[in-house]
Design an enzyme around this catalytic site. Sequence first.
Site, PDB file in Angstrom:
ATOM      1  CG  ASP A 194       8.630  -8.450   4.856  1.00 28.19           C
ATOM      2  OD1 ASP A 194       9.222  -7.412   4.515  1.00 28.19           O
ATOM      3  OD2 ASP A 194       7.560  -8.435   5.503  1.00 28.19           O
ATOM      4  NE  ARG A 241       8.769   2.484   5.167  1.00 32.56           N
ATOM      5  CZ  ARG A 241       9.088   1.287   4.707  1.00 32.56           C
ATOM      6  NH1 ARG A 241       8.290   0.688   3.841  1.00 32.56           N
ATOM      7  NH2 ARG A 241      10.193   0.685   5.103  1.00 32.56           N
ATOM      8  NE  ARG A 256      15.888  -1.472   5.597  1.00 30.19           N
ATOM      9  CZ  ARG A 256      14.567  -1.427   5.436  1.00 30.19           C
ATOM     10  NH1 ARG A 256      13.766  -1.989   6.311  1.00 30.19           N
ATOM     11  NH2 ARG A 256      14.057  -0.803   4.392  1.00 30.19           N
ATOM     12  N   GLY A 311       0.801  -1.214   0.000  1.00 35.02           N
ATOM     13  CA  GLY A 311       0.000   0.000   0.000  1.00 35.02           C
ATOM     14  C   GLY A 311       0.833   1.263   0.000  1.00 35.02           C
ATOM     15  CD  GLU A 312       4.904   0.265   2.317  1.00 33.36           C
ATOM     16  OE1 GLU A 312       4.317  -0.559   1.571  1.00 33.36           O
ATOM     17  OE2 GLU A 312       5.683  -0.068   3.220  1.00 33.36           O
TER      18      GLU A 312
END
Lengths: 383, 391
Positions: free
Chosen positions: B284, B164, B228, B70-71
């Site tokens: 994920d 975010r 990451r 949804g980002e």
Amino acid sequence: MLTLIENAEIHAPAPRGRGSVLLTDGRIGRVGEVDRSAVERLDPECNVIDASGCIVTPGFIDPHEHLLGGSGEKGFSTQTPMITLGEIVTAGITTVVGVLGVDTTMITMAGLLARVKGLKEEGLTAYLWSGGYNVPPSSVTQSIRNDMMFIEEVVGAGEVAIADERGLCPQVPELAKLVLDTHVGGMLSGKAGVTHFHVGEHEQRLKRLRELLDGDFAVTPQMLYPTHIARSEALMDEAIALVERGSFVDIDTADDELARWIRYYLDHGGDPAKLTVSSDAGASSPRRFYEQVCHAFVHARIPLETLLPFVTSNTATVLKLAKKGRIEAGCDGDLLIMDARSLEIRHVIAAGAHMVRDGALVHPEHFLETTTRSIHLEGTKAS
Amino acid sequence: MFTLLRNATVFAPAPLGMRDILVSGERIAWVGSRLPALPAELGTQELDLDGAIVIPGLIDGHAHLTGGGGEAGPETRVPAPMLSRYTRAAVTTAVGVLGTDDVTRTTAELLVTARALTAEGLSAWCHTGGYHVPPVTLTGSVRGDIAHVDRIIGVGEIAISDHRSSQPTLNELLRIAADAHVGGLMTGKAGILHLHVGDGVRGLDLVRRALDSSELPGRVFNPTHVNRRRALFDEAIALTARGCCVDITAFDVGPDEDAWGAADALERYWASGAPETRVTVSSDGGGCLPEFDADGRVVRMGVGDAGSLMRTIAELLQRGHAMERILPSMTSNVASLLRFPRKGHVLPGFDADLAVLDAAPGRQHLPRHVMARGVWHVRDGVPTRRGFFEA
């Protein structure tokens, strides 16, 4: 891993004759003929129970226990303590549904839920009704529907009080909302979603339930499940009429008159498939429930095939517990082994675990492992 | 009632060698050599595995069961992965989280999705909350959710060091962690704070400060996506000395990226000498893996996939690592952190969650057979059970 019960008269609850029951991983694997030597080859440590002279039945299901103890209607000192695992299991009860009564202020739903979870950890199967006597109900989350959907152990609303001065005089439209909200919660969560009604002593009796059914509310008889229906013949007559419309009804064993009221119910055309029995334990005891069931068979001579469904398969049906209340392959391994004549309990197996062995509780409550307390309390009305 | 697997090369994760496995109901009843033949009347299914490798079903500690994303706008909301997406990737246990979108995705939806997957034969649990603080809950508190709701085991994925996030303060984080920890004490469930760590340079600073300024045990703080950024990964390894368990995400990493792929990350973790029980790998799956430019716009959008766990295993096997060293990060370590007493091992008494692997060249990342709670879900590489609405 495996438990084998041999030489039993199997009551499933319908009589199945003599045979064996094999339990595996907490479930009933096989009913009927089982080759013992094959089982022992597979599992040399198999728990073999000789049930000669005994009947084996599904574990009893008690749909109404005040697991946190009863409300103190004469003041705080008259609250009764929580019901212990030992009290429940030695009465042959392997599935229990907890409930709050008139006091939903000091005795809470969260506390009741914790007790239900505790009994589950001990190996019993336990659920709860949400709400208590009062309307609007004291749910945990915003509504009974949300309780049913969020909280795994909630099976419906209860015990909603009608015909009782302690019930806050619920009006029919708000009762209809409660019943339908609970029903929808049941649909969406795949659970019973029935409303369990406490019927008090007021002469209004089941009038509210008839008003619910006869009004424009889309309430159906299957959504309604009243208890304490054996207060009077007039109430019993109304309950029998309600059963004819499709509801299940429940008799509690708080008084000594279970056999009398079963006879009355059956003699007056009550459908034997729609009657259940509960203990109302709190002030009363699970022990009394067991004793009343024994008395009904041993002294009042109500046949087992009539009596047993009231405490096993009928209750499983109204609570929509598909794996309970029957001795069939695939059902949960909840079994009682009782003397065929006296119904004295020899063994209780709950979810495959042997909790009462040769009449003695072998699975004491977990909390006893770390306490120095020694508790023995006997009510003046205990038998 | 019974399933007998003969001649399995069992990694429990410990290497047990050639064994027979007897499954009874939902559990593993027996693992040993030369089990006697079972009489037909007991209804046993027998399967000779001919030496094929059997591993515990994988436990994916971070999956977007409802679909995440949804980002980059409403059309980028990821649809919920269905049952066979998990099982054909040998994932038999999954823990769901809400991510960036904890507004249109709800805890209620996450809970019911976990229940639906469990009803279909997987074992699914979830964390309450999502990226943001205060966390969205069902009962009004993290502790209340863990105490009241059977399938809620902790709180997550609360975002830190990420544009975010809610920019949580130390006190806010401590309050959430404490609530989760006490919830865990009351119920015996995981009781952890599962932390989404972003690309921000603050890295794991908040976690170090939380440990410095509170009595909370390290295990409560469980950061994920720690691979990451390379410097972040070094911070994560250092945190394991303080009791934290760190979670690697099995996403694809480009050749010039300042990140470690899961296989590289595990190798570096093992080389560091950090406790090997304190690292886990998750997929994920169902979440989106967006890449943002300096202005915070999405420039690329990947989707997480449960299959990345088996691909990581296959990659590490090809690099010559032992199966028994690889497996714990996706099985026993996860079970231990999340307090699942019957998961993560091929041993008697544990749930019968198993994968039979395919040794054929080029197919090692695809399990041949998968069993979840005693029921076959994949046979010969093909799902035999599908979700209620799967095509």
